[in-house]
Design an enzyme around this catalytic site. Structure first.
Site, PDB file in Angstrom:
ATOM      1  CB  CYS A   1      -0.911   0.007   1.223  1.00 11.66           C
ATOM      2  SG  CYS A   1      -2.236   1.223   1.104  1.00 11.66           S
TER       3      CYS A   1
ATOM      4  CB  CYS B   1      -4.304   4.204   0.107  1.00  6.07           C
ATOM      5  SG  CYS B   1      -4.647   3.949   1.850  1.00  6.07           S
TER       6      CYS B   1
ATOM      7  CE  LYS C   1      -8.096  -0.924   4.316  1.00  3.97           C
ATOM      8  NZ  LYS C   1      -6.697  -0.832   3.905  1.00  3.97           N
TER       9      LYS C   1
ATOM     10  NE  ARG D   1      -5.234   5.347   9.942  1.00  4.28           N
ATOM     11  CZ  ARG D   1      -5.268   4.442   8.975  1.00  4.28           C
ATOM     12  NH1 ARG D   1      -4.161   4.024   8.404  1.00  4.28           N
ATOM     13  NH2 ARG D   1      -6.412   3.963   8.537  1.00  4.28           N
TER      14      ARG D   1
ATOM     15  NE  ARG E   1      -6.481   5.323   4.905  1.00  2.00           N
ATOM     16  CZ  ARG E   1      -5.701   6.176   5.556  1.00  2.00           C
ATOM     17  NH1 ARG E   1      -6.183   6.911   6.531  1.00  2.00           N
ATOM     18  NH2 ARG E   1      -4.426   6.310   5.237  1.00  2.00           N
TER      19      ARG E   1
ATOM     20  CD  GLU F   1     -14.776  -3.764  -3.435  1.00  2.00           C
ATOM     21  OE1 GLU F   1     -13.792  -4.207  -4.050  1.00  2.00           O
ATOM     22  OE2 GLU F   1     -15.060  -2.552  -3.415  1.00  2.00           O
TER      23      GLU F   1
ATOM     24  CE  LYS G   1      -7.354  -3.516   7.650  1.00  2.00           C
ATOM     25  NZ  LYS G   1      -6.642  -2.715   6.749  1.00  2.00           N
TER      26      LYS G   1
END
Ligand code: PBG
Length: 320
Positions: free
Chosen positions: A118, A128, A193, A203, A215, A231, A246
């Site tokens: 990433c 990202c 995700k 972070r 995000r 997805e 996740k």
């Protein structure tokens, strides 16, 4: 008259073991490692109790300890010395993760090395994506992801794990790997995700520049269930070999949905915030640490996860 008496399954340890339907085994676990290029030795991560960053000079000792306990796979995250607009440290052949992979593979050739792929740990803005004048440059981002993946493969990575949730990432990486003659390096895609409140300590763990980045335009909305299928299907069509879901604790319905439809390994990522909550609860005496983690991880297996990425992997594997 009741003929069934389920208590017979549980009368003592022997019967409980005999009838046990799901179990945890050492090879279920993948240990995340944070490798900091500027660090010599080890450093605690404030919001992730028990988890550390390692320098290139200390990571091999940590891996030796992990392997001695029975860890068979690691996933690597890099914290580079310098960050820039184009994430160039991520594909530097002498970058932190490239160096780490080649050293690890030399000393532990049988350890499965997964490289998280990433841009967010390598861009100065913490996103990202590659940005031009505040616009996401999708094409350049995909090309960059391909370059990063190839440089990890050259260093010796077994598996590339693209974690940025950008459409087309798997196909861009698969094409780049095949073109450079790495057809056997596999892709474990973070296909499902969610935009989650549970990534906070990550972070901290990666010294990310900005924790407040929104995000939600690329990570999934927790309100969505069918989208997980879309997805997942897309990433499989593009060549993903396994799929990560996740976070995991609140998404076991999603794992179950996918499990009955796809036949590739599903990986549950028990993320930083989920881990920290359990650790803090255990520190306060609210739950017993080992039983709480074990119970949760069994629920992942029941739902359909075949592997678990966990900050508690070493402890868990050590107890199995
Ligand atoms: C992205 C990445 C993230 C995590 C793993 N890879 C951050 C994100 O998705 O926003 C989070 C993992 C965790 O919280 O433990 N490189």
């Amino acid at each position: 008259m009741a003929i069934q008496k389920p208590q017979r399954y549980r009368i003592n340890d022997a019967t409980r073991t005999f009838y046990q339907e799901f179990s945890l085994k050492k090879s279920d676990f993948i240990l995340p490692l944070f490798i900091n290029e500027s660090l010599s030795g080890e450093k605690e991560i404030k919001t992730l109790p028990g988890v550390k960053q390692f320098g290139l000079n200390s990571v091999l000792s940590e891996i030796e300890r992990a392997c001695n306990l029975g860890i068979s796979a690691v996933i690597l995250f890099g914290i580079p010395k310098s960050k820039d607009k184009s994430a160039s440290e991520a594909f530097n052949p002498k970058g932190v993760i490239q160096k780490a992979i080649s050293r690890i593979k030399k000393s532990f050739p049988h350890l499965i090395v997964i490289a998280d792929c990433c841009l967010c740990e390598y861009t100065d803005h913490g996103n990202c994506y590659i940005h031009n004048h505040n616009h996401i440059n999708f094409e350049e981002t995909l090309v960059t992801l391909g370059e990063i993946a190839v440089s990890y493969a050259k260093a010796g990575a077994d598996i590339i794990a693209p974690s940025g949730m950008i459409d087309g990432k798997v196909s861009a990486i698969r094409k780049a790997l095949d073109k450079q003659n790495f057809p056997l390096v596999s892709i474990m895609s973070y296909a499902v995700k969610y935009a989650s409140a549970f990534y906070g300590p990550f972070r901290d763990a990666t010294d990310a520049s900005d924790c407040s980045i929104d995000r939600r335009h690329h990570q999934m909305n927790p309100s969505q269930r069918l989208e997980a299928q879309i997805e997942c299907d897309l990433d499989l069509q593009e060549g993903a070999d396994s799929i990560i879901v996740k976070p995991i604790s609140h998404y076991l319905d999603i794992v179950r949905d996918l499990k009955v439809k796809v036949n590739v390994p599903l990986i549950g990522y028990h993320v930083s915030g989920e881990y920290a909550m359990l650790k803090y609860a255990a520190q306060q005496g609210i739950v017993d640490e080992e039983s709480a983690f074990q119970e949760l991880y069994l629920s992942l297996k029941r739902a359909g996860c075949s592997k678990i990425i966990s900050y508690y992997a070493k402890e868990m594997v050590g107890k199995l």
